[in-house]
Every structure is written in structure tokens, then in C-alpha cells.
Design a protein around this motif. Structure first.
Motif, short mmCIF file in Angstrom:
data_model
loop_
_atom_site.label_atom_id
_atom_site.label_comp_id
_atom_site.label_asym_id
_atom_site.label_seq_id
_atom_site.Cartn_x
_atom_site.Cartn_y
_atom_site.Cartn_z
N GLY A 10 -51.26 28.30 -47.98
CA GLY A 10 -52.72 28.33 -47.92
C GLY A 10 -53.34 27.18 -48.70
N ARG A 11 -52.81 26.90 -49.87
CA ARG A 11 -53.33 25.78 -50.65
C ARG A 11 -53.08 24.45 -49.95
N LEU A 12 -51.93 24.36 -49.31
CA LEU A 12 -51.62 23.14 -48.56
C LEU A 12 -52.62 22.93 -47.43
N ALA A 13 -52.94 24.00 -46.71
CA ALA A 13 -53.90 23.90 -45.61
C ALA A 13 -55.29 23.55 -46.13
N ALA A 14 -55.71 24.19 -47.23
CA ALA A 14 -57.03 23.91 -47.78
C ALA A 14 -57.13 22.47 -48.27
N GLY A 15 -56.12 22.01 -48.98
CA GLY A 15 -56.13 20.63 -49.45
C GLY A 15 -56.14 19.64 -48.30
N TYR A 16 -55.42 19.97 -47.25
CA TYR A 16 -55.39 19.10 -46.07
C TYR A 16 -56.77 18.97 -45.45
N GLY A 17 -57.46 20.10 -45.28
CA GLY A 17 -58.80 20.08 -44.70
C GLY A 17 -59.79 19.33 -45.56
N ILE A 18 -59.73 19.52 -46.87
CA ILE A 18 -60.65 18.83 -47.77
C ILE A 18 -60.43 17.33 -47.73
N ARG A 19 -59.20 16.90 -47.73
CA ARG A 19 -58.92 15.46 -47.70
C ARG A 19 -59.40 14.82 -46.40
N LEU A 20 -59.20 15.51 -45.28
CA LEU A 20 -59.69 14.97 -44.00
C LEU A 20 -61.21 14.85 -44.00
N THR A 21 -61.87 15.86 -44.53
CA THR A 21 -63.34 15.83 -44.58
C THR A 21 -63.83 14.67 -45.45
N LEU A 22 -63.21 14.49 -46.60
CA LEU A 22 -63.60 13.39 -47.48
C LEU A 22 -63.38 12.04 -46.81
N ALA A 23 -62.27 11.90 -46.09
CA ALA A 23 -62.02 10.65 -45.37
C ALA A 23 -63.10 10.41 -44.32
N HIS A 24 -63.51 11.46 -43.63
CA HIS A 24 -64.54 11.35 -42.61
C HIS A 24 -65.87 10.94 -43.24
N LEU A 25 -66.25 11.58 -44.33
CA LEU A 25 -67.52 11.29 -45.00
C LEU A 25 -67.51 9.89 -45.60
N THR A 26 -66.38 9.46 -46.13
CA THR A 26 -66.28 8.11 -46.69
C THR A 26 -66.50 7.05 -45.61
N ALA A 27 -65.87 7.25 -44.46
CA ALA A 27 -66.06 6.31 -43.35
C ALA A 27 -67.50 6.33 -42.87
N ALA A 28 -68.12 7.52 -42.84
CA ALA A 28 -69.52 7.61 -42.42
C ALA A 28 -70.43 6.86 -43.38
N ALA A 29 -70.18 6.97 -44.68
CA ALA A 29 -70.99 6.24 -45.66
C ALA A 29 -70.84 4.74 -45.46
N ALA A 30 -69.62 4.29 -45.17
CA ALA A 30 -69.40 2.86 -44.93
C ALA A 30 -70.16 2.40 -43.69
N VAL A 31 -70.13 3.21 -42.64
CA VAL A 31 -70.86 2.87 -41.40
C VAL A 31 -72.35 2.79 -41.67
N LEU A 32 -72.88 3.75 -42.41
CA LEU A 32 -74.31 3.75 -42.72
C LEU A 32 -74.70 2.51 -43.51
N ALA A 33 -73.86 2.14 -44.47
CA ALA A 33 -74.15 0.94 -45.28
C ALA A 33 -74.18 -0.30 -44.41
N ILE A 34 -73.25 -0.41 -43.46
CA ILE A 34 -73.22 -1.58 -42.58
C ILE A 34 -74.46 -1.62 -41.69
N ILE A 35 -74.84 -0.46 -41.12
CA ILE A 35 -76.01 -0.41 -40.23
C ILE A 35 -77.28 -0.79 -40.98
#
Length: 497
Positions: A10-35
Motif C-alpha cells: 500500500g505504501r508503495l502504491a501511494a508513493g508511486y501515485g504521489i511521485r507521478l502527480t508531482l512530476a505532472h505538476l512540475t511539468a505543468a509549471a514549466a509549461v506555464l512559465a514558458i507560455i
């Protein structure tokens, strides 16, 4: 399966989901900065990109895409996490599904970004070309960034699951290896930003989608910052995905070098890195099997003979050398076999042999063979001894009182010295290391004669003459006898104490 295993999954699954979400949000912030950096100088109605509607749409799309990304990943992972949490052996389809997780998740993340970008383009369909260029380029960069970082996160976080699946994998599933990952990270976070900066400079020079007088320092600095920050994170993940398994192999190799052959590394990548891990485990298994065969070989022929055979070219060879021969014979074994159960007789023989073998090895001798209820030991072959005669005589004096501790047993011990052929005999496909010569027969006859003596130990004076003075002084002459099968008499001696 224990509760601990389920909690860990369960901890492995939760950590996996959190890391994917952070990666998604980080990329979104980079895209917003470029735009934001490019929109102020874009030709056309670029101000539309900074309206409340677009900002709201951007937040909604990012949230929705991150949610879809996490949900699709969780739904796809549920069967995998289930068998892993239960500690069950995965079925072939479950194995293939587990091994495809990184690639499948990468495709999902890229697809989510493409769909989000298409929706954003539709919302700004009335804007002129400059807006489309900015949106398209930024969204493509965000999709590639999320896919790359998400892949590295998936491959790293889910190592325990992939390792469990690869333990019995039946399908052929491959993953990008070290070369492919390094090239992809370089292209995404070095080549693409560099190309973007070049496009910005050329666009302003030729007025493609930027004003000729537009300042481009801020967009370029944003591109450099995004490249450095995201590139650093991706490079660290990529480097650790390569260095971690190599370090594990190095640590395991160090343990093997220290003599351990029960070590193994986890195999969690169907790439050349995984083949390195598998190859190491196969090598160690081969070393363990070789060590087991060597130990077994040594038990049958003696450690010294085994080492000698492993260090020399296998062949039928040998040489003539002077050695001391010790012969120990058990008395009454035939009557014992007739009056006792076979397992009881075997136990008595094993106790007898254990004492003789231990004593001979302590005196640097070789147990050449077991002959029914007798033991033939050699001192001076195959390994050279400084004083083989003294070693054999010391072994005879030591083994006699030890054998007397055995209940209901009697024995005779004979020791002599002389030239023998020592080497391998037999056929090309079946060897035996042995010693051949008159001293072997003489030692056996002395052992027979010793069965009638008080101390049960006799040696030839030839052995005494070749022994050091310290050992020679511990024996005394006890007569001369014509041994059976010999033409000349043998002068004998027995222990003085």
C-alpha cells in the motif's frame, strides 16, 4: 500473506501515485512559465493566453489530467499490486502486465498531455498563428518531460514488483537501456531547449511569431532555467537507474571475492542492465556449483589431491618419489558383520574412519583410499613434506590411543618408508590418484603383524632412519621378521612409550 506485506504494498502504491502527480505538476509549471514568458511578445492576439478563462482552463486541465493519469495508473496497477501484496506467484499475463507498466504509464502520460493540449488549442482557436505556436511547442515539451520523468519514476519506484515479476518471466518485454535513457534525457533537456532558444532568436530576427523589436532575454532565461532544473532531476533519476544496479552488483562481487557464494542481486529490468544482473546471478550459481563439486571431490579423494588435480592438466601422469606409508587395519570386521546389523557395522566403521582421517590430516598426510575396513594413508605425495617419515610415525603414535577409546574394536597399524609411483591411474574418462610400490605392501604386512603385538603399532627401521631425531627417539627396536610375500627380513620398531 502477512499484514506487513500488504502495508508495504500500500505504501508503495501511494508513493508511486504521489511521485507521478508531482512530476505532472512540475511539468505543468514549466509549461506555464514558458507560455507566460513568450506570450507578451507573440504576434497576434497573444493576450488571450493570459485571460482569466485560459488560466482557469489551464488549472482545470492540469488537475483533470493529473487525476486521469493517477486513476489510470492505479486501475492498471491494481491486479499487479494484488498478487504482489498477497505474495502470490504471478500468472504469465500478470508477469507481462507488470513488466509493461513503465512503458504503458509513459504512453498514458504522453496521451493525457496531448489531449489537454488539444483542448487548450480549441479554446484558443480564434487566435492567430503565434498563439498556436506557443501553445503547441509548450504542450509538446510538457508531454515529453512528463513522459520521461514519469518513466524513470515508475521504473525506480516499482523495482520490487518488477523484480518479483522477472523471477519467472515468460514474456519478452524490453525496456530502454542505459544508452537509450541517456540519449533521451540529453535530447529532451539539452537539445530541445537549445533548439527552442535558437527558434526564439530566429523568430525574432525574421518576425515569424515574435515582434522584431521584442526583448527575448526573459524567454531565453526561462528556457535555460527549465532546462537546468528539470534536466537535473531527470539526470539524477537516470543516473541512479543505472548506478544503483551496478553498485548492487559491485557490492555482491565484493562478497563473492570474500568467499561467499550464496549472494544474489535483484533483477528488476528487462534491459541490458537486467541481463547484467541475471548474468551475475548465473555466474555466482556456477561458482557455487563448482565449489560444491570441489568440496565433494575433496571429500572423495582428499583436499590435497583435489587441489593438485585442479591446478594441473588432467591426464594419466605421475612420478616416482619417496614417501611414508601408514596402514591402519580393523580387526574382526568380518565377524562383526556376521553378528551385527548392517547399520550398526557402518556406524562403527564411520567412527573408526573418523579418528584415522582426522589424525592423518592433522599430521599433513593424505588418505589415499579406504580398503574395506582398512585405511591407506600417504605422507609426501602429492604435496611435498620436509619430513614425511616423522609425520607418518607421529600419526601412528597419535591414532593408536584414540582408536582404543572405541568400544569393542581392535586394530593393527603399520608404517614404512620407500620409493613409490604416485600419480593418476585408470582410463581417460576415469582417474584415480594412488601410490604403487613395495612400501605399500610392506605397511599392510606390518599392520597384520601389529595385530599380535602389545601396542598394536609397528614400523620398519627404514622409516625410522628417514625421520628426524626427535621422532626417532620415541621408538625402540623390537626384532626382525620375514613378512608374508617378502624375500628379505624387515627390522621392526614400536613406540617407546
Amino acid at each position: 500473506m502477512s499484514r506487513r506485506r500488504r502495508v508495504y504494498a500500500g505504501r508503495l502504491a501511494a508513493g508511486y501515485g504521489i511521485r507521478l502527480t508531482l512530476a505532472h505538476l512540475t511539468a505543468a509549471a514549466a509549461v506555464l512559465a514558458i507560455i507566460v514568458a513568450l506570450s507578451r511578445n507573440t504576434i497576434g492576439d497573444a493576450r488571450q493566453l493570459l485571460t482569466a478563462t485560459n488560466l482557469t482552463a489551464f488549472i482545470v486541465l492540469v488537475t483533470a489530467s493529473a487525476t486521469v493519469d493517477g486513476v489510470v495508473g492505479a486501475v492498471g496497477m491494481r491486479p499487479v499490486f494484488k498478487w504482489f501484496a498477497e505474495g502470490a506467484a504471478p500468472a504469465p499475463d500478470q508477469q507481462r502486465a507488470a513488466l509493461r507498466i513503465p512503458v504503458r504509464q509513459t504512453a498514458v502520460e504522453f496521451g493525457v498531455w496531448v489531449v489537454s493540449g488539444a483542448v487548450f488549442m480549441v479554446l484558443n482557436i480564434n487566435a492567430r498563428g503565434g498563439v498556436a505556436y506557443v501553445i503547441g511547442g509548450a504542450i509538446l515539451f510538457g508531454a515529453m518531460t512528463t513522459a520521461c520523468i514519469g518513466y524513470l519514476i515508475t521504473a525506480r519506484t516499482l523495482r520490487p514488483i518488477i523484480s518479483a515479476a522477472m523471477a519467472g518471466a515468460t514474456g519478452k518485454v524490453s525496456m530502454p537501456g542505459a544508452f537509450g535513457r541517456l540519449v533521451y534525457v540529453w535530447v529532451l533537456f539539452t537539445a530541445v531547449p537549445a533548439a527552442g532558444i535558437a527558434v526564439i532568436v530566429l523568430a525574432r530576427t525574421h518576425g515569424w511569431f515574435l515582434h522584431r523589436s521584442a526583448p527575448i532575454e526573459t524567454p531565453i532565461l526561462v528556457m535555460v532555467a527549465v532546462s537546468l532544473l528539470l534536466g537535473l532531476g531527470a539526470t539524477l533519476l537516470c543516473a541512479r537507474s543505472i548506478s544503483d544496479p551496478i553498485r548492487e552488483v559491485v557490492v555482491a562481487m565484493r562478497e563473492v571475492g570474500q568467499g561467499r557464494t550464496d549472494v544474489a542481486v535483484a533483477v528488476y529490468e528487462p534491459s541490458e542492465i537486467g541481463r547484467l544482473q541475471t548474468g551475475f546471478n548465473t555466474m555466482v550459481a556456477g561458482l557455487a556449483e563448482r565449489e560444491r563439486l570441489r568440496e565433494l571431490f575433496g571429500r572423495y579423494v582428499g583436499v590435497d589431491v583435489a587441489r593438485h588435480a585442479l591446478q594441473t592438466q588432467p591426464s594419466l601422469h605421475g612420478d616416482v618419489r619417496e614417501v611414508a606409508v601408514l596402514y591402519v587395519d580393523l580387526i574382526g570386521s568380518t565377524a562383526m558383520a556376521a553378528s551385527r546389523d548392517p547399520d550398526e557395522v557402518a556406524q562403527i566403521l564411520n567412527d573408526f574412519f573418523q579418528i584415522v582421517v582426522t589424525t592423518v590430516e592433522q599430521c599433513d598426510g593424505l588418505i589415499n583410499k579406504f580398503q574395506g575396513d582398512a585405511v591407506l594413508a600417504v605422507f609426501g605425495a602429492p604435496l611435498h613434506l620436509e619430513d614425511p617419515a616423522a609425520a607418518a610415525l607421529a600419526a601412528a603414535r597419535t591414532v593408536a590411543p584414540r582408536l582404543r577409546t572405541l568400544p569393542e574394536t581392535d586394530f593393527g597399524i603399520g608404517v614404512t618408508f620407500g620409493a613409490v609411483f604416485a600419480g593418476t591411474v585408470g582410463a581417460e574418462n576415469r582417474y584415480e590418484y594412488t601410490v604403487i610400490g613395495d612400501p605399500v605392501n610392506e605397511a599392510a604386512r606390518l599392520a597384520d603383524r601389529a595385530k599380535e603385538s602389545t601396542g598394536r603399532v609397528l614400523c620398519s627401521t627404514t622409516a625410522l632412519h628417514h625421520a628426524a631425531t626427535a621422532e626417532r627417539d620415541r621408538w625402540r627396536p623390537c626384532g626382525t621378521v620375514l613378512l608374508r610375500g617378502r624375500s628379505a627380513p624387515t627390522e621392526m620398531a614400536e613406540p617407546a612409550d
